[in-house]
Design an enzyme around this catalytic site. Structure first.
Site, short mmCIF file in Angstrom:
data_model
loop_
_atom_site.label_atom_id
_atom_site.label_comp_id
_atom_site.label_asym_id
_atom_site.label_seq_id
_atom_site.Cartn_x
_atom_site.Cartn_y
_atom_site.Cartn_z
N LYS A 31 0.83 -1.22 0.00
CA LYS A 31 0.00 0.00 0.00
C LYS A 31 0.86 1.26 0.00
O LYS A 31 1.77 1.39 0.81
CB LYS A 31 -0.92 0.02 1.22
CG LYS A 31 -1.94 -1.10 1.25
CD LYS A 31 -2.92 -0.95 2.41
CE LYS A 31 -2.26 -1.06 3.75
NZ LYS A 31 -3.24 -1.10 4.86
N GLU B 92 -5.47 -3.94 10.68
CA GLU B 92 -6.12 -2.65 10.93
C GLU B 92 -6.57 -2.52 12.38
O GLU B 92 -7.20 -1.52 12.75
CB GLU B 92 -7.34 -2.50 10.00
CG GLU B 92 -6.99 -2.37 8.53
CD GLU B 92 -6.36 -1.02 8.22
OE1 GLU B 92 -6.72 -0.02 8.88
OE2 GLU B 92 -5.48 -0.97 7.34
#
Length: 377
Positions: free
Chosen positions: A150, A252
């Site tokens: 990412k 996350e």
């Protein structure tokens, strides 16, 4: 797990996320630090992106080493959360082009996580994608942010809302970078290490507890343990989920509220510290829902306290601002949106989530209660 070259001079890890792979070279020194750069094919030049502090300490030396074999330029830019935006990104791209970059130019991100993200975005967008390399210098970047595909920047609405997936050619770093790292930055990186223990590697909690200390006095062996633990955790959940949409969503944990706290504090709190507070909020929410035990909530707090991380939200951060930012969390869309809720990764017990989808819809009022409690614990 790794291949070792020389007398403990370099450990090389094969990082595989789905069908994407790259080498991760961890050095103990700087002596042969840049030799791996010359393993690349179809490269005729390098452009290094770095912040002023890291660029001043290490940038010119690395440029001089590279220039023995290739053309190399150094770009210094303001590397903060506030500058992690489209305007600065365009300025960097234009600057790289002005330095006569071509499709055979390789971008290097030399610095912390923000620098790595900006470098990754420049490389992903320039000429529709060119090669790039991470040279992370902070514990957070070394053990967390570079272990991902990412690359992202912030929107005025939230953190990391604008981005792409772009695979680095390699990661090159050294434990020597940690020698001059401020205490606050070490703590920041350890918060993500703690997250990995709580969510993926619960068996590491006991040894980790024994190593952590709020003076941040760590040996090179300690640092290697933290780094290898993070590599193990990341590769375990991302081996079949390179784009972090399924099982890797566990990474996350703490980030939903943590990102909001980080933005609400306008960069005064580090990313890791904010994630630590986000994990405490998530643990409190799970406990209120009748899942996570008081003992498991205490394990969260104990690990963070031993690392020297904050366990209360600063009074200057407005709780309404945190809640407002939550509405634009970057996980929206993985599941159908329910009005008045926020989707979060929550633990049922240490090392185990609520459900297979990993995301749980939490009433916003419950989230607000958990956040408010964090001001007075």
């Amino acid at each position: 797990m790794y291949k070792e070259y020389g007398e403990n001079s370099c450990r090389t890890y094969d990082i595989k996320f789905g069908d994407k792979s790259f080498k991760y070279h961890l050095y103990n020194d700087f002596e042969n630090f840049t030799e791996r750069l010359f393993d690349l094919d179809d490269i005729d030049s390098f452009v290094i992106l770095s912040d002023e502090n890291i660029g001043r300490i290490y940038g010119r030396s690395i440029v001089n080493r590279i220039r023995k074999n290739y053309r190399c330029e150094l770009i210094i830019f303001d590397c903060t959360e506030k500058s992690k935006n489209l305007t600065v990104l365009q300025e960097l791209i234009e600057k790289v082009i002005s330095l006569k970059a071509t499709r055979r130019t390789c971008i290097i991100g030399l610095g912390g996580g923000i620098c790595g993200n900006m470098a990754g975005m420049v490389a992903a967008l320039l000429f529709r994608g060119i090669k790039f390399i991470h040279i992370p210098t902070s514990l957070m970047a070394i053990s967390d942010s570079v272990l991902s595909l990412k690359q992202a920047i912030n929107s005025e609405y939230g953190k990391n809302l604008i981005g792409v997936f772009h695979t680095p050619e390699m990661v090159i770093t050294s434990t020597q970078f940690l020698k001059s790292l401020p205490k606050k930055e070490i703590i920041s990186g350890l918060c993500e290490t703690i997250k990995n223990a709580l969510t993926i590697l619960p068996e590491s909690i006991e040894p980790l507890t024994g190593m952590l200390n709020d003076d941040c006095r760590y040996t090179w062996d300690n640092y290697r343990y933290f780094i290898e633990m993070s590599i193990k955790a990341k590769t375990q959940v991302m081996k079949n989920d390179a784009f972090e949409k399924k099982g890797a969503l566990i990474l996350e944990y703490g980030h939903t509220i943590g990102h909001a706290i980080e933005l609400a504090d306008a960069g005064a709190i580090t990313h890791g510290e904010a994630i630590g507070l986000g994990m405490l909020c998530a643990a409190e929410i799970s406990h209120m829902l009748g899942h996570l035990s008081e003992k498991d909530v205490k394990i969260h707090r104990t690990l963070l306290e031993k690392a020297g991380a904050p366990t209360v939200i600063a009074e200057n951060i407005n709780p309404d601002t945190i809640v407002s930012i939550l509405k634009y969390d970057n996980k929206r869309g993985y599941t159908p949106v329910e009005e008045g809720t926020v989707y979060m990764v929550l633990l049922d017990t240490i090392g185990k989530t609520f459900n297979d989808s990993l995301l749980t819809a939490v009433p916003m009022e419950l989230v607000r209660q958990a956040i408010n409690r964090m001001y007075r614990e």
